[in-house]
Design a protein around this motif. Structure first.
Motif, mmCIF file in Angstrom:
data_model
loop_
_atom_site.group_PDB
_atom_site.id
_atom_site.type_symbol
_atom_site.label_atom_id
_atom_site.label_comp_id
_atom_site.label_asym_id
_atom_site.label_seq_id
_atom_site.Cartn_x
_atom_site.Cartn_y
_atom_site.Cartn_z
ATOM 1 N N ALA A 94 98.287 -22.074 111.306
ATOM 2 C CA ALA A 94 98.817 -22.475 110.002
ATOM 3 C C ALA A 94 98.366 -21.486 108.941
ATOM 4 O O ALA A 94 97.279 -20.903 109.015
ATOM 5 N N GLY A 95 99.194 -21.302 107.946
ATOM 6 C CA GLY A 95 98.883 -20.367 106.865
ATOM 7 C C GLY A 95 100.069 -19.447 106.619
ATOM 8 O O GLY A 95 101.217 -19.803 106.890
ATOM 9 N N ILE A 96 99.781 -18.264 106.124
ATOM 10 C CA ILE A 96 100.864 -17.358 105.774
ATOM 11 C C ILE A 96 101.587 -16.853 107.018
ATOM 12 O O ILE A 96 100.973 -16.427 107.995
ATOM 13 N N GLU A 97 102.902 -16.935 106.969
ATOM 14 C CA GLU A 97 103.740 -16.350 108.016
ATOM 15 C C GLU A 97 104.249 -14.986 107.572
ATOM 16 O O GLU A 97 104.335 -14.054 108.374
ATOM 17 N N ALA A 98 104.579 -14.856 106.282
ATOM 18 C CA ALA A 98 105.042 -13.581 105.746
ATOM 19 C C ALA A 98 105.100 -13.658 104.227
ATOM 20 O O ALA A 98 105.211 -14.744 103.658
ATOM 21 N N TRP A 99 105.009 -12.518 103.571
ATOM 22 C CA TRP A 99 105.304 -12.417 102.152
ATOM 23 C C TRP A 99 106.473 -11.454 101.995
ATOM 24 O O TRP A 99 106.858 -10.781 102.951
ATOM 25 N N THR A 100 107.074 -11.416 100.820
ATOM 26 C CA THR A 100 108.318 -10.674 100.638
ATOM 27 C C THR A 100 108.185 -9.633 99.544
ATOM 28 O O THR A 100 107.734 -9.932 98.434
ATOM 29 N N LEU A 101 108.589 -8.412 99.873
ATOM 30 C CA LEU A 101 108.629 -7.303 98.929
ATOM 31 C C LEU A 101 110.091 -6.931 98.701
ATOM 32 O O LEU A 101 110.807 -6.587 99.648
ATOM 33 N N LEU A 102 110.536 -7.029 97.450
ATOM 34 C CA LEU A 102 111.915 -6.715 97.080
ATOM 35 C C LEU A 102 111.968 -5.312 96.492
ATOM 36 O O LEU A 102 111.240 -5.000 95.538
ATOM 37 N N VAL A 103 112.820 -4.462 97.056
ATOM 38 C CA VAL A 103 112.894 -3.061 96.645
ATOM 39 C C VAL A 103 114.348 -2.652 96.445
ATOM 40 O O VAL A 103 115.266 -3.365 96.857
ATOM 41 N N ASP A 104 114.565 -1.480 95.829
ATOM 42 C CA ASP A 104 115.920 -0.962 95.734
ATOM 43 C C ASP A 104 116.244 -0.155 96.997
ATOM 44 O O ASP A 104 115.384 0.089 97.845
ATOM 45 N N ALA A 105 117.484 0.253 97.123
ATOM 46 C CA ALA A 105 117.928 0.915 98.355
ATOM 47 C C ALA A 105 117.197 2.225 98.598
ATOM 48 O O ALA A 105 116.833 2.545 99.740
ATOM 49 N N ALA A 106 116.959 3.000 97.534
ATOM 50 C CA ALA A 106 116.268 4.284 97.700
ATOM 51 C C ALA A 106 114.839 4.082 98.181
ATOM 52 O O ALA A 106 114.351 4.806 99.059
ATOM 53 N N THR A 107 114.162 3.076 97.618
ATOM 54 C CA THR A 107 112.795 2.791 98.040
ATOM 55 C C THR A 107 112.777 2.285 99.473
ATOM 56 O O THR A 107 111.906 2.650 100.273
ATOM 57 N N ASN A 108 113.737 1.444 99.816
ATOM 58 C CA ASN A 108 113.834 0.927 101.178
ATOM 59 C C ASN A 108 113.945 2.076 102.179
ATOM 60 O O ASN A 108 113.255 2.104 103.213
ATOM 61 N N GLU A 109 114.784 3.030 101.862
ATOM 62 C CA GLU A 109 114.963 4.184 102.749
ATOM 63 C C GLU A 109 113.691 5.016 102.826
ATOM 64 O O GLU A 109 113.288 5.466 103.906
ATOM 65 N N ALA A 110 113.029 5.219 101.679
ATOM 66 C CA ALA A 110 111.797 6.008 101.662
ATOM 67 C C ALA A 110 110.678 5.360 102.468
ATOM 68 O O ALA A 110 109.834 6.045 103.060
ATOM 69 N N LEU A 111 110.680 4.032 102.521
ATOM 70 C CA LEU A 111 109.678 3.315 103.301
ATOM 71 C C LEU A 111 109.976 3.355 104.797
ATOM 72 O O LEU A 111 109.126 2.973 105.607
ATOM 73 N N GLY A 112 111.168 3.799 105.159
ATOM 74 C CA GLY A 112 111.537 3.883 106.567
ATOM 75 C C GLY A 112 112.486 2.808 107.019
ATOM 76 O O GLY A 112 112.749 2.678 108.221
ATOM 77 N N GLY A 113 113.024 2.045 106.077
ATOM 78 C CA GLY A 113 113.945 0.984 106.446
ATOM 79 C C GLY A 113 115.298 1.516 106.875
ATOM 80 O O GLY A 113 115.874 2.374 106.203
ATOM 81 N N THR A 114 115.807 1.015 107.977
ATOM 82 C CA THR A 114 117.143 1.390 108.451
ATOM 83 C C THR A 114 118.132 0.237 108.294
ATOM 84 O O THR A 114 119.322 0.399 108.555
ATOM 85 N N THR A 115 117.627 -0.920 107.855
ATOM 86 C CA THR A 115 118.464 -2.070 107.533
ATOM 87 C C THR A 115 118.004 -2.607 106.187
ATOM 88 O O THR A 115 116.945 -2.231 105.672
ATOM 89 N N SER A 116 118.786 -3.524 105.620
ATOM 90 C CA SER A 116 118.444 -4.052 104.296
ATOM 91 C C SER A 116 117.297 -5.055 104.351
ATOM 92 O O SER A 116 116.709 -5.361 103.314
ATOM 93 N N GLU A 117 116.985 -5.577 105.540
ATOM 94 C CA GLU A 117 115.856 -6.485 105.710
ATOM 95 C C GLU A 117 115.096 -6.106 106.974
ATOM 96 O O GLU A 117 115.696 -6.015 108.053
ATOM 97 N N TRP A 118 113.804 -5.877 106.834
ATOM 98 C CA TRP A 118 112.977 -5.522 107.983
ATOM 99 C C TRP A 118 111.533 -5.889 107.663
ATOM 100 O O TRP A 118 111.240 -6.367 106.557
ATOM 101 N N SER A 119 110.636 -5.718 108.608
ATOM 102 C CA SER A 119 109.268 -6.212 108.431
ATOM 103 C C SER A 119 108.247 -5.188 108.905
ATOM 104 O O SER A 119 108.520 -4.364 109.786
ATOM 105 N N LEU A 120 107.064 -5.276 108.310
ATOM 106 C CA LEU A 120 105.890 -4.537 108.755
ATOM 107 C C LEU A 120 104.736 -5.523 108.858
ATOM 108 O O LEU A 120 104.640 -6.461 108.060
ATOM 109 N N THR A 121 103.848 -5.311 109.810
ATOM 110 C CA THR A 121 102.665 -6.154 109.957
ATOM 111 C C THR A 121 101.424 -5.274 109.929
ATOM 112 O O THR A 121 101.365 -4.268 110.640
#
Length: 266
Positions: free
Chosen positions: A226-253
């Motif tokens: 029990a506890g945190i399952e995930a938190w959410t970071l909202l970014v723009d498309a350019a930032t998403n791409e710079a972080l390595g995102g290849t889809t509009s929603e993805w996760s890092l642990t």
């Protein structure tokens, strides 16, 4: 990469008693139910989700694991925070407090022990900074009496429009490893490291979007408890791409088992 132009979205909590937790966030915190489906309940204000409750019947907390210290709900101003405080007092809810120089805050826990901060920021032109550019923060008593007086003629009717997720704060095993993930991998900027055993990071000149501490000395990463399952970071498309995102929603642990859901909101 230096992270900019971000917001925080909803936090997802793994809970064992969905009905009790839903009632708490509605009646005590003042959220509205925005959506219910397949063991999940989303709560927040109007169209702004803040907390997603995911029922896992056999989930139990693990105090030895890393994970959530608290999540922080940001009220639009000091009067709105005073309205919440009036409400909590009327419901006989005990709270902690802290004037952090950049903000005024009250602390409580939900029925399953998840830490919650309710706070309002001071205007940025009232913030002070260390010679190295780090923001000055402290933990002093809140002048809550003047806050209550300012809100005396404003009965509480729930969290107001404009309430957002202000920051998240985690129990971690190593500040150095946390710095590597949140600063080097995600691109947050360290905003203060003067608190013993803690590290605070932010984007866009904020005092902190992410806090980490080793005060509880967790000995293992979090898992399916029990506890945190995930938190959410909202970014723009350019930032998403710079972080390595290849889809509009993805996760890092991170290495402590704490998951961030990254969402492009362009």
């Amino acid at each position: 990469m230096k992270l900019t132009n971000i917001k925080l979205g909803a936090i997802t909590l793994r809970v064992s008693d969905l009905n009790t937790m839903q009632a708490f966030y509605k009646e005590i915190i003042g959220m509205d139910v925005l959506d219910t489906r397949d063991g999940y309940v989303t709560l927040g204000t109007e169209m702004t989700p803040l907390v997603i409750l995911h029922e896992v019947k056999d989930a139990r907390p693990n105090r030895q694991a890393a994970g959530l210290f608290h999540f922080a709900i940001l009220l639009p101003d000091r009067i709105e925070l005073g309205r919440v405080l009036h409400h909590l007092i009327s419901r006989h809810i005990e709270v902690g407090q802290g004037d952090h120089l950049v903000s005024e805050a009250f602390y409580l826990s939900d029925p399953e022990g998840n830490g919650i901060e309710l706070y309002a920021d001071r205007p940025r032109d009232q913030w002070s900074y260390e010679p190295n550019g780090h923001v000055k923060m402290s933990t002093d008593p809140v002048d809550y009496q003047s806050m209550l007086e300012a809100a005396a003629d404003r009965p509480f009717t729930g969290l107001p429009s404009g309430t957002t997720m202000g920051h998240v704060h985690f129990k971690v095993r190593s500040l150095e490893t946390a710095r590597s993930f949140y600063a080097d991998r995600l691109g947050f900027t360290v905003t203060t490291d003067s608190y013993p055993g803690a590290l605070f990071l932010a984007a866009d000149g904020y005092h902190h979007h992410v806090g980490t501490n080793v005060w509880a000395r967790p000995s293992m990463p979090m898992g399916e408890e029990a506890g945190i399952e995930a938190w959410t970071l909202l970014v723009d498309a350019a930032t998403n791409e710079a972080l390595g995102g290849t889809t509009s929603e993805w996760s890092l642990t991170d290495s402590d088992g704490i998951t961030v859901n990254i969402k492009s909101v362009d």
